[in-house]
Design an enzyme around this catalytic site. Sequence first.
Site, PDB file in Angstrom:
ATOM      1  N   GLU B  46       0.850  -1.185   0.000  1.00  0.00           N
ATOM      2  CA  GLU B  46       0.000   0.000   0.000  1.00  0.00           C
ATOM      3  C   GLU B  46       0.886   1.236   0.000  1.00  0.00           C
ATOM      4  O   GLU B  46       1.637   1.467   0.932  1.00  0.00           O
ATOM      5  CB  GLU B  46      -0.930  -0.010   1.219  1.00  0.00           C
ATOM      6  CG  GLU B  46      -1.953  -1.117   1.132  1.00  0.00           C
ATOM      7  CD  GLU B  46      -2.768  -1.264   2.406  1.00  0.00           C
ATOM      8  OE1 GLU B  46      -2.922  -0.269   3.141  1.00  0.00           O
ATOM      9  OE2 GLU B  46      -3.219  -2.387   2.660  1.00  0.00           O
ATOM     10  N   ASP B  57      -5.120   8.887  11.405  1.00  0.00           N
ATOM     11  CA  ASP B  57      -3.827   8.292  11.707  1.00  0.00           C
ATOM     12  C   ASP B  57      -3.271   8.701  13.052  1.00  0.00           C
ATOM     13  O   ASP B  57      -3.429   9.838  13.489  1.00  0.00           O
ATOM     14  CB  ASP B  57      -2.822   8.658  10.612  1.00  0.00           C
ATOM     15  CG  ASP B  57      -3.063   7.858   9.350  1.00  0.00           C
ATOM     16  OD1 ASP B  57      -2.953   6.622   9.431  1.00  0.00           O
ATOM     17  OD2 ASP B  57      -3.391   8.454   8.307  1.00  0.00           O
TER      18      ASP B  57
END
Lengths: 395, 257
Positions: B46, B57
């Site tokens: 990814e 995040d």
Amino acid sequence: MNFNVDESGFYGEFGGAFIPEMMYPNIKELREQYLKILADKSFQDELRLLLKDYAGRPTPLYRSARLSGLYNTNIFLKREDLAHTGAHKINNTIGQILIAQRLGKTRIIAETGAGQHGVATATVCALKGLKCVVYMGKLDVERQQPNVLRMKMLGAEVVPVYSGNMTLKDATNEAIRDWINNPVDTHYIIGSVVGPHPYPDMVTRLQAVISEEMKWQLKEHTGKEEPDYIIACVGGGSNAAGSFYHYLDKPKVKLIAVEASGKGVDSGESAATMVLGRPGVLHGSRTMLMQDEDGQVIEPYSISAGLDYPGIGPMHSFLFKTGRVIFDHATDDEALKAAFQLTRTDGIIPALESAHALALLNKIKFKPDDVVVVNLSGRGDKDLATYMKYLDSFI
Amino acid sequence: MNRINKLFENKKQEILSVYFTAGYPGVNDTREIIKQLAESGADLVEIGIPFSDPMADGPVIQKSNDKALKNGMSLRLLFEQLKDIRAEVNIPLVMMGYINPVMQYGIGRFSEKCHETGIDGIILPDLPFDVYMQEYKQVFDRFNLHNIFLISPQTSERRIKMIDEASNGFVYMVSSSSTTGIRGSISKEQEDYFVRLRDMGLKNPKLIGFGISNHKTYAHACKYAQGVIIGSAFIKALDGEGSLKEKITRFVKAIRG
Ligand SMILES: Cc1ncc(COP(=O)(O)O)c(C=O)c1O
């Protein structure tokens, strides 16, 4: 023209809910419940009572004789600075804490820039006995110390945020992360008309009390509900949304939103989103956004912590695009000058944010029989340290 | 056939997908990281598109995003770096990032570039399902790009079914209600959720991500899904001593155990 949010949460091309799946259940619950709760009689009764007896509403609509003389017109100040905790922010937090209770939430989080929303959130959490965590950029913690101390006194935990520019945008990111990590017991009280649907609409409806009061107050003063101008500052846009709301469908009323242009729109240190931005996605909605050509958000700048934000509520983007609201801006210096002027003409120390709205009085040519309302969104106690730095230059 | 589908057809378990932020640690490390991951036996990579405001995040990936942007990474540069990557790497490659940089690049142009580069899938955590269906699906389909959706422990059964129905490739199972980051072990509560999902019998394979950081959590999660996704722990490993090749080989080996 219809300026209301549509069923999928958009105002034209702006708005929506651009959120990760981890936030979806909470946003969905809120979306499905907020209109029902807002319409519920027990909610309305409790809200009205608290706004009146606790927050001190209605806030006065005050005709400043000296400003009116100075500008040769009729200038009214909507005195949100006199609401409990010193700004309009309390209108929203009272509403949202009642909503949070009805959703069974026991822990409240918030972001804050100037600290006014943080204080307003900490206040209602104290009132309701709910746990409160407020995220605040490290820079704002420093420049708005009095509000940090108030939040602590009120029992809130203030978490300084060190990412990005360490201001409002970064505090908002951190509050969103908290919510992702606490999806069950926590309600996020967003402090402005930003964020994913239904926040922009929900906060607008809770702030609409400002223009609801203005209508009958103006009628008492002038015999007419409708003024010629309403002027309000915009960070995320909640005090502007609230003071425009009941006049959006009255095209004769000129609505003017004032952004902070910092050291000047072309200086590279500015927060004038409508001049410098283009459509993009931040904090869950598609709206006008200050960003570079790669779509990275540009750090804004304003002397005023509450206007130091790179985006703006999606409804405002739509009001801008359709031309219903005129967007103008004021620099740090223009705001400071207006703030010192008001203290000396009227004995009112305005918040630095509100001073940006006052600064517009110098830029518009009014007629003697015009009725002009400036939304004085908050009081300036929190800004005294900043004001003192400039005392000699502006008096 | 899309490489993601081919992977899941040929391999039914212990699939290891690794996330890294393009532009971190060095702006020109992109290609080398992908190559070394493929050579070390990662099954899927990814490629993270850095963003200034990565709201889902945790601290490690936030920091890598900041650094990557400071290093000058952008989508334009990333596509330049990935030119002809298919001459060297055969495993499926997925682009992951927030919607705004992609939107500003232009969704049509982005999809075309992905196709040209040999990208197989896209993960945009803040792209809402209905907006995807209305504005993105057609373009992604035209360029044979699989849109990968996330599900979390809070996602309702009805919604999981809807997402499964609209998915192609795999479903990204977020392991707990959290932002990305490193956590110690897998709790009983998470296990219950893994079992619940396993028993739902989705049509798509599942990869478990968020909080998978070492051999133990890898092996544990692999019992309930076709494999795992690792991000933060890999980015941390890139900070260690040695060449990229050494660090990456060591990391993948340690995870596989
Ligand atoms: C007194 C005052 N006015 C205005 C603002 C800006 O917010 P909004 O644009 O949502 O009214 C703030 C924000 O902190 C504030 O404290």
